[in-house]
Enzyme design. Structure first.
Site, PDB file in Angstrom:
ATOM      1  N   GLU A 132       0.864  -1.183   0.000  1.00 31.48           N
ATOM      2  CA  GLU A 132       0.000   0.000   0.000  1.00 31.48           C
ATOM      3  C   GLU A 132       0.901   1.233   0.000  1.00 31.48           C
ATOM      4  O   GLU A 132       2.089   1.123   0.325  1.00 31.48           O
ATOM      5  CB  GLU A 132      -0.887  -0.005   1.253  1.00 31.48           C
ATOM      6  CG  GLU A 132      -1.821  -1.193   1.297  1.00 31.48           C
ATOM      7  CD  GLU A 132      -2.747  -1.182   2.506  1.00 31.48           C
ATOM      8  OE1 GLU A 132      -2.680  -0.222   3.301  1.00 31.48           O
ATOM      9  OE2 GLU A 132      -3.522  -2.144   2.635  1.00 31.48           O
ATOM     10  N   PRO A 133       0.324   2.407  -0.291  1.00 29.89           N
ATOM     11  CA  PRO A 133       1.180   3.603  -0.304  1.00 29.89           C
ATOM     12  C   PRO A 133       1.970   3.772   1.002  1.00 29.89           C
ATOM     13  O   PRO A 133       3.133   4.165   0.974  1.00 29.89           O
ATOM     14  CB  PRO A 133       0.176   4.743  -0.500  1.00 29.89           C
ATOM     15  CG  PRO A 133      -0.977   4.114  -1.222  1.00 29.89           C
ATOM     16  CD  PRO A 133      -1.051   2.693  -0.723  1.00 29.89           C
ATOM     17  N   GLY A 134       1.376   3.442   2.115  1.00 28.63           N
ATOM     18  CA  GLY A 134       2.066   3.604   3.396  1.00 28.63           C
ATOM     19  C   GLY A 134       2.595   2.305   3.974  1.00 28.63           C
ATOM     20  O   GLY A 134       3.045   2.259   5.116  1.00 28.63           O
ATOM     21  N   ALA A 135       2.523   1.227   3.207  1.00 34.36           N
ATOM     22  CA  ALA A 135       2.942  -0.084   3.726  1.00 34.36           C
ATOM     23  C   ALA A 135       3.650  -0.894   2.640  1.00 34.36           C
ATOM     24  O   ALA A 135       3.024  -1.653   1.913  1.00 34.36           O
ATOM     25  CB  ALA A 135       1.734  -0.855   4.252  1.00 34.36           C
ATOM     26  N   SER A 137       7.745  -2.082   2.771  1.00 34.01           N
ATOM     27  CA  SER A 137       8.527  -3.010   3.603  1.00 34.01           C
ATOM     28  C   SER A 137       7.797  -3.307   4.908  1.00 34.01           C
ATOM     29  O   SER A 137       7.858  -4.424   5.425  1.00 34.01           O
ATOM     30  CB  SER A 137       9.895  -2.389   3.938  1.00 34.01           C
ATOM     31  OG  SER A 137      10.575  -2.061   2.760  1.00 34.01           O
ATOM     32  N   ARG A 264      10.611 -16.524  -2.471  1.00 34.09           N
ATOM     33  CA  ARG A 264      11.971 -15.959  -2.569  1.00 34.09           C
ATOM     34  C   ARG A 264      12.921 -16.758  -3.460  1.00 34.09           C
ATOM     35  O   ARG A 264      13.610 -16.167  -4.299  1.00 34.09           O
ATOM     36  CB  ARG A 264      12.563 -15.722  -1.182  1.00 34.09           C
ATOM     37  CG  ARG A 264      12.100 -14.401  -0.650  1.00 34.09           C
ATOM     38  CD  ARG A 264      12.508 -14.079   0.734  1.00 34.09           C
ATOM     39  NE  ARG A 264      11.758 -12.885   1.125  1.00 34.09           N
ATOM     40  CZ  ARG A 264      11.388 -12.586   2.363  1.00 34.09           C
ATOM     41  NH1 ARG A 264      11.710 -13.386   3.353  1.00 34.09           N
ATOM     42  NH2 ARG A 264      10.713 -11.493   2.618  1.00 34.09           N
ATOM     43  N   GLN A 358      29.168  -2.055 -19.541  1.00 37.32           N
ATOM     44  CA  GLN A 358      30.550  -1.577 -19.583  1.00 37.32           C
ATOM     45  C   GLN A 358      31.348  -2.318 -20.667  1.00 37.32           C
ATOM     46  O   GLN A 358      32.119  -1.710 -21.408  1.00 37.32           O
ATOM     47  CB  GLN A 358      31.198  -1.787 -18.197  1.00 37.32           C
ATOM     48  CG  GLN A 358      32.472  -1.019 -17.975  1.00 37.32           C
ATOM     49  CD  GLN A 358      32.252   0.496 -17.974  1.00 37.32           C
ATOM     50  OE1 GLN A 358      31.152   0.970 -17.742  1.00 37.32           O
ATOM     51  NE2 GLN A 358      33.289   1.236 -18.276  1.00 37.32           N
ATOM     52  N   GLU A 385       9.398  -7.927  -3.589  1.00 40.14           N
ATOM     53  CA  GLU A 385       9.444  -9.184  -2.817  1.00 40.14           C
ATOM     54  C   GLU A 385      10.446  -9.069  -1.662  1.00 40.14           C
ATOM     55  O   GLU A 385      11.139 -10.036  -1.334  1.00 40.14           O
ATOM     56  CB  GLU A 385       9.823 -10.348  -3.734  1.00 40.14           C
ATOM     57  CG  GLU A 385       8.787 -10.649  -4.795  1.00 40.14           C
ATOM     58  CD  GLU A 385       7.652 -11.536  -4.287  1.00 40.14           C
ATOM     59  OE1 GLU A 385       7.927 -12.504  -3.567  1.00 40.14           O
ATOM     60  OE2 GLU A 385       6.494 -11.235  -4.615  1.00 40.14           O
ATOM     61  N   SER A 388      16.622  -5.448  -0.676  1.00 42.94           N
ATOM     62  CA  SER A 388      17.881  -6.056  -0.214  1.00 42.94           C
ATOM     63  C   SER A 388      18.116  -5.761   1.264  1.00 42.94           C
ATOM     64  O   SER A 388      18.616  -6.621   2.012  1.00 42.94           O
ATOM     65  CB  SER A 388      19.065  -5.519  -1.034  1.00 42.94           C
ATOM     66  OG  SER A 388      19.083  -6.111  -2.299  1.00 42.94           O
TER      67      SER A 388
HETATM   68  C1  LIG Z   1       7.352  -3.101 -10.424  1.00 43.78           C
HETATM   69  C2  LIG Z   1       6.855  -3.452  -9.074  1.00 43.78           C
HETATM   70  C3  LIG Z   1       6.038  -4.561  -8.911  1.00 43.78           C
HETATM   71  C4  LIG Z   1       5.542  -4.866  -7.652  1.00 43.78           C
HETATM   72  N1  LIG Z   1       4.665  -5.912  -7.523  1.00 43.78           N
HETATM   73  C5  LIG Z   1       4.025  -6.080  -6.337  1.00 43.78           C
HETATM   74  C6  LIG Z   1       2.965  -7.024  -6.224  1.00 43.78           C
HETATM   75  O1  LIG Z   1       2.612  -7.713  -7.184  1.00 43.78           O
HETATM   76  N2  LIG Z   1       2.317  -7.113  -5.033  1.00 43.78           N
HETATM   77  C7  LIG Z   1       2.670  -6.353  -3.957  1.00 43.78           C
HETATM   78  O2  LIG Z   1       2.048  -6.494  -2.913  1.00 43.78           O
HETATM   79  N3  LIG Z   1       3.696  -5.472  -4.027  1.00 43.78           N
HETATM   80  C8  LIG Z   1       4.363  -5.301  -5.186  1.00 43.78           C
HETATM   81  N4  LIG Z   1       5.367  -4.368  -5.295  1.00 43.78           N
HETATM   82  C9  LIG Z   1       5.740  -3.584  -4.121  1.00 43.78           C
HETATM   83  C10 LIG Z   1       7.110  -3.927  -3.553  1.00 43.78           C
HETATM   84  O3  LIG Z   1       7.065  -5.176  -2.920  1.00 43.78           O
HETATM   85  C11 LIG Z   1       7.551  -2.775  -2.620  1.00 43.78           C
HETATM   86  O4  LIG Z   1       7.901  -1.698  -3.447  1.00 43.78           O
HETATM   87  C12 LIG Z   1       8.688  -3.171  -1.723  1.00 43.78           C
HETATM   88  O5  LIG Z   1       8.267  -4.073  -0.750  1.00 43.78           O
HETATM   89  C13 LIG Z   1       9.314  -1.987  -1.005  1.00 43.78           C
HETATM   90  O6  LIG Z   1       8.351  -1.187  -0.386  1.00 43.78           O
HETATM   91  P1  LIG Z   1       8.361   0.399  -0.644  1.00 43.78           P
HETATM   92  O7  LIG Z   1       8.465   0.604  -2.101  1.00 43.78           O
HETATM   93  O8  LIG Z   1       7.244   1.001   0.094  1.00 43.78           O
HETATM   94  O9  LIG Z   1       9.723   0.911  -0.027  1.00 43.78           O
HETATM   95  P2  LIG Z   1       9.961   1.345   1.487  1.00 43.78           P
HETATM   96  O10 LIG Z   1       9.492   0.288   2.393  1.00 43.78           O
HETATM   97  O11 LIG Z   1       9.462   2.731   1.684  1.00 43.78           O
HETATM   98  O12 LIG Z   1      11.552   1.350   1.522  1.00 43.78           O
HETATM   99  C14 LIG Z   1      12.334   2.462   1.044  1.00 43.78           C
HETATM  100  C15 LIG Z   1      13.786   2.187   1.385  1.00 43.78           C
HETATM  101  O13 LIG Z   1      13.945   2.070   2.815  1.00 43.78           O
HETATM  102  C16 LIG Z   1      14.507   0.808   3.139  1.00 43.78           C
HETATM  103  N5  LIG Z   1      13.930   0.307   4.389  1.00 43.78           N
HETATM  104  C17 LIG Z   1      12.630   0.210   4.727  1.00 43.78           C
HETATM  105  N6  LIG Z   1      12.510  -0.337   5.951  1.00 43.78           N
HETATM  106  C18 LIG Z   1      13.770  -0.597   6.389  1.00 43.78           C
HETATM  107  C19 LIG Z   1      14.315  -1.155   7.570  1.00 43.78           C
HETATM  108  N7  LIG Z   1      13.552  -1.603   8.571  1.00 43.78           N
HETATM  109  N8  LIG Z   1      15.662  -1.266   7.675  1.00 43.78           N
HETATM  110  C20 LIG Z   1      16.457  -0.841   6.662  1.00 43.78           C
HETATM  111  N9  LIG Z   1      16.003  -0.304   5.522  1.00 43.78           N
HETATM  112  C21 LIG Z   1      14.670  -0.180   5.392  1.00 43.78           C
HETATM  113  C22 LIG Z   1      14.161  -0.106   1.962  1.00 43.78           C
HETATM  114  O14 LIG Z   1      15.029  -1.205   1.882  1.00 43.78           O
HETATM  115  C23 LIG Z   1      14.288   0.862   0.792  1.00 43.78           C
HETATM  116  O15 LIG Z   1      15.622   0.979   0.417  1.00 43.78           O
HETATM  117  C24 LIG Z   1       5.909  -4.080  -6.536  1.00 43.78           C
HETATM  118  C25 LIG Z   1       6.757  -2.976  -6.702  1.00 43.78           C
HETATM  119  C26 LIG Z   1       7.196  -2.644  -7.943  1.00 43.78           C
HETATM  120  C27 LIG Z   1       8.050  -1.413  -8.107  1.00 43.78           C
END
Ligand SMILES: Cc1cc2nc3c(=O)[nH]c(=O)nc-3n(C[C@H](O)[C@H](O)[C@H](O)COP(=O)(O)OP(=O)(O)OC[C@H]3O[C@@H](n4cnc5c(N)ncnc54)[C@H](O)[C@@H]3O)c2cc1C
Length: 405
Positions: A132-135, A137, A264, A358, A385, A388
């Site tokens: 979700e937008p706010g959920a 990781s 994974r 490269q 998924e 890193s």
């Molecule tokens: C092309 C694409 C396809 C996708 N497909 C799906 C799908 O089919 N279903 C679905 O549910 N989701 C999907 N996603 C969502 C994807 O799983 C999330 O984008 C991902 O989990 C990261 O969440 P976020 O983008 O909110 O980043 P954020 O959680 O905001 O993270 C931003 C940065 O902060 C870091 N960070 C966050 N928390 C911590 C922590 N505790 N410690 C250290 N670093 C941290 C992250 O590693 C990252 O570098 C997709 C995303 C994309 C771009």
């Protein structure tokens, strides 16, 4: 790890791998650049995959049940070797199917797996909607609510999902929602939203850096009503689990986490496919391109790159196959081996595709050559998924037993 891990690939798996490779080479590769530019779902290729039997619930079930644990992994590696955007369009249903397999009852699997894939004449797709937008990781922050309407025996879902692969164009959506927000991830469950359910609509479709043939969009749930039985695993089991948690007892992992654990190694196999494709292209190029009167592969600087690329690719495959084998043999990922495989293969794909550009020099940077696209495609693997950073947290916690943040 158990010493009986065998690297022997069964004949049946070799056969499937070669068959999928042929499809990837003949059907996917030639179409890769076109669908990347179009940024549309490659329906003709999905139809072709369904027609030849490559996109079917049968193959999915067969590969999931295959004894070595390598069957699913080689299918994904070969498809992504062909092209990542197209391969994800064809196979992302497998991720939603994994959610169904991880959390669903046998009856739910029997009913919904075929609806996820459709038929060879009319293939369909499925979507797994957790983020979700706010959920992202922070899966515990999911705000989509599922409220049980006892009188109607229906769940009512409300919320907005984002970045859902196949979101809005899928026949079946698997949606993670919170039943008891106070319990965080432990109060969540996955729900099946059947085709044509009123209230589910597609929001924004995203324009992306890579995997552009794959559809990624928001999914809006506005008073979506689904039958009470469409909670994965069944309502009774879920209520029992909630009661246990409320009384302070330990329970198995929650819905979204169960899915990610399963997927994974497969996600690692996807990244491996891209890395291998870029390495093979760079190797061939380096053995042909001449500068200063020599093939560039004769320069140590280039040969050493190739050595590092290939070493990391093979190391990734070892990790991915080990995780697949452990999963198949019900060995717990006590050192987060699934996360290790996903982490290492993803970072290898980014590294290898970067080095491939490269090696190709100016040509590598242009859209006339495929490594530029592979580099854009590879980057998503360190993000979706589980990023890193999150994989390192999971591995660190598994190794130390400490609540690392
Ligand atoms: C092309 C694409 C396809 C996708 N497909 C799906 C799908 O089919 N279903 C679905 O549910 N989701 C999907 N996603 C969502 C994807 O799983 C999330 O984008 C991902 O989990 C990261 O969440 P976020 O983008 O909110 O980043 P954020 O959680 O905001 O993270 C931003 C940065 O902060 C870091 N960070 C966050 N928390 C911590 C922590 N505790 N410690 C250290 N670093 C941290 C992250 O590693 C990252 O570098 C997709 C995303 C994309 C771009």
């Amino acid at each position: 790890m158990d010493a009986t891990f065998s690297m022997e690939v069964p004949e049946e798996v070799v056969h499937v791998r070669d068959w999928v490779h042929e499809f990837a080479e003949d059907v996917i590769r030639p179409a890769a650049a076109e669908w990347d530019e179009r940024e549309e779902t490659p329906w003709p290729i999905i139809q072709e995959a369904a027609k030849v039997g490559l996109y079917t619930p049968d193959l999915f079930v067969q590969m999931a049940a295959e004894a070595s644990g390598l069957g699913m992994l080689v299918v994904f590696e070969e498809m992504f070797w062909g092209d990542a955007g197209i391969a994800l369009s064809v196979l992302a249903t497998g991720l939603a199917a994994a959610a169904l397999a991880a959390n669903g009852t046998p009856e739910q699997l029997g009913e919904w797996l075929p609806q996820m894939f459709g038929t060879p004449d009319e293939p369909k797709l499925a979507a797994f909607c957790s983020s979700e937008p706010g959920a992202g990781s922070d899966v515990g922050a999911v705000r989509t609510r599922a409220v049980y309407d006892e009188a109607a025996d229906e769940w009512v879902l409300n919320g907005t999902k984002t970045w859902a692969t196949n979101g809005g164009i899928a026949n079946v959506h698997v949606v993670v929602a919170s039943v008891d927000p106070e319990l965080g991830t432990r109060g969540q469950a996955s729900f099946i939203v059947p085709p044509g359910t009123p209230g589910l609509s597609q929001g924004q479709k995203f324009k992306k850096h890579g995997i552009r043939a794959s559809h990624t969009a928001e999914v809006v749930l506005d008073d979506v009503r689904i039958p009470g039985e469409l909670i994965l695993g069944g309502r009774e089991r879920f209520e029992q689990r909630l009661a246990k948690i409320r009384s302070g007892q330990r329970t198995a992992s929650q819905a979204a986490m169960m899915t990610f654990e399963r997927t994974r190694p497969v996600v690692g196999a996807m990244a491996l496919g891209i890395a291998r494709a870029a390495y093979e292209y760079a190797l061939q190029y380096a053995c042909q391109r001449e500068q200063f009167g020599k093939k560039i592969a004769e320069f140590q600087a280039i040969a050493f790159k190739l050595a590092d690329m290939k070493s990391r690719i093979d190391a990734s495959r070892m990790l991915v196959w080990r995780a697949g084998w452990m999963q198949r043999n019900n060995k717990p990922f006590s050192s987060a081996e699934g996360s290790m495989a996903k982490l290492f293969a993803s970072e290898t794909a980014v590294y290898v595709t970067d080095e491939a550009i490269q090696i190709l020099g100016g040509n590598g940077y242009t859209r006339e050559y495929p490594v530029e696209r592979m580099h854009r495609d590879a980057k998503i693997f360190t993000i979706f998924e589980g990023t890193s950073e999150i994989q390192r947290l999971v591995i660190g916690r598994a190794l130390t037993g400490l609540p690392i943040r």
